[in-house]
Design an enzyme around this catalytic site. Sequence first.
Site, mmCIF file in Angstrom:
data_model
loop_
_atom_site.group_PDB
_atom_site.id
_atom_site.type_symbol
_atom_site.label_atom_id
_atom_site.label_comp_id
_atom_site.label_asym_id
_atom_site.label_seq_id
_atom_site.Cartn_x
_atom_site.Cartn_y
_atom_site.Cartn_z
ATOM 1 N N CYS A 136 0.813 -1.221 0.000
ATOM 2 C CA CYS A 136 0.000 0.000 0.000
ATOM 3 C C CYS A 136 0.851 1.279 0.000
ATOM 4 C CB CYS A 136 -0.977 -0.066 1.163
ATOM 5 S SG CYS A 136 -2.448 0.913 0.914
ATOM 6 N N HIS A 171 -3.571 -5.791 2.412
ATOM 7 C CA HIS A 171 -3.317 -5.973 3.837
ATOM 8 C C HIS A 171 -3.905 -7.331 4.217
ATOM 9 C CE1 HIS A 171 -2.294 -1.701 4.199
ATOM 10 N NE2 HIS A 171 -3.354 -1.454 3.438
HETATM 11 N N1 GLN Z 1 -2.243 6.842 1.707
HETATM 12 C C1 GLN Z 1 -2.316 5.847 0.680
HETATM 13 C C2 GLN Z 1 -3.638 5.797 -0.064
HETATM 14 O O1 GLN Z 1 -4.693 6.037 0.486
HETATM 15 C C3 GLN Z 1 -1.967 4.506 1.260
HETATM 16 C C4 GLN Z 1 -2.962 4.051 2.279
HETATM 17 C C5 GLN Z 1 -2.557 2.806 2.978
HETATM 18 O O2 GLN Z 1 -1.378 2.509 3.120
HETATM 19 N N2 GLN Z 1 -3.537 2.085 3.455
HETATM 20 O O3 GLN Z 1 -3.622 5.486 -1.249
#
Ligand code: GLN
Length: 242
Positions: free
Chosen positions: A94, A195
Site C-alpha cells: 500500500c 493488507h
Molecule cells: N495513503 C495511501 C492511499 O490512500 C496509502 C494508504 C494505505 O497505506 N492504506 O492510497
Amino acid sequence: MSDNQLRLVWIYPDLLSTYGDQGNALVVERRARQRGLDVARLDVRSDQPIPTSGDIYLIGGGEDRPQRLAAERLRRDGHLQRAVQNGAIVFSVCAGYQILGHEFINDLGQREPGLGLLDVVSVRGEGERCVGDVLADIDPQLGLPPLTGFENHQGVTHLGPTARPFARTKIGRGNGTGDGTEGAYNGTVFGTYMHGPVLARNPLIADLLLKLALDVNALPPIDDRWYDALREERIAAAQQPA
Ligand code: GLN
C-alpha cells in the site's frame, strides 16, 4: 545470504505499519525459522539508517502524512536502492508500494518523488476509496495460488512498461485503474495493495521471498492448516455479495 543467517529488515515500523502489516515480518521470520534458518530481524525506525546488508526488506502501509515523511527519509537515506542493486528482495504494501514507485500524490496534494524501484506512478483516485476484500490471480510466472487480501486506499497506481502486474483481480479493485491489475513487481521488488496481513493470508508469498533470498527452487513443506483455514474463510468472505 551470508553466514547462513537470513537478515530480515522491517522498514519504519514507527511510520508504516498500519492494518497489522507488521504481521508480514512475523510470518517471514517464523517460516524461515521453521526451515531451520537462523534469522536476524532488524526493525529500523525512521530516525535510523537502513542497512544495505539485508536479504529481505518489508515495508507496510500508512496514513498519508507518515507516508510522505517515510518517502523523504528513504530518499535521503538512499540505502534501500543500494541494497536492491546488491540483489536484495523487497516486499511492500500500500503506502510502501506507492513509495517504491516513481512518484505519488502526498497529503498536501503535491507530487512526491518515490524511490523508482518499481516502474509505477500513483495518483489520487477521483472516485470512491477502494475498500474491501480482494481475490486475485497472481502472475502465473510466480507459481502461486490465488491472492487474498484486504484493500483500503485512495491511491490509484499505473504500471509503466517494465513493471509486471503482480496479480489480476477477480473481486476488488487492486491498482484501481480499472484494468484489473493488482500490485506490481520489477525483478525482486514487489508491491501490493493487500493488507491482511497479506503474508498471513498468503504464506506461499512469504516462501517465494525466502526462496529468492536462499536462491533455491523449493523449501521443506510445513504444516499450513492454520493458514489454509484462514484463506478459506477470507476467500468465502470476499465472495459474499456486498
Ligand atoms: N495513503 C495511501 C492511499 O490512500 C496509502 C494508504 C494505505 O497505506 N492504506 O492510497
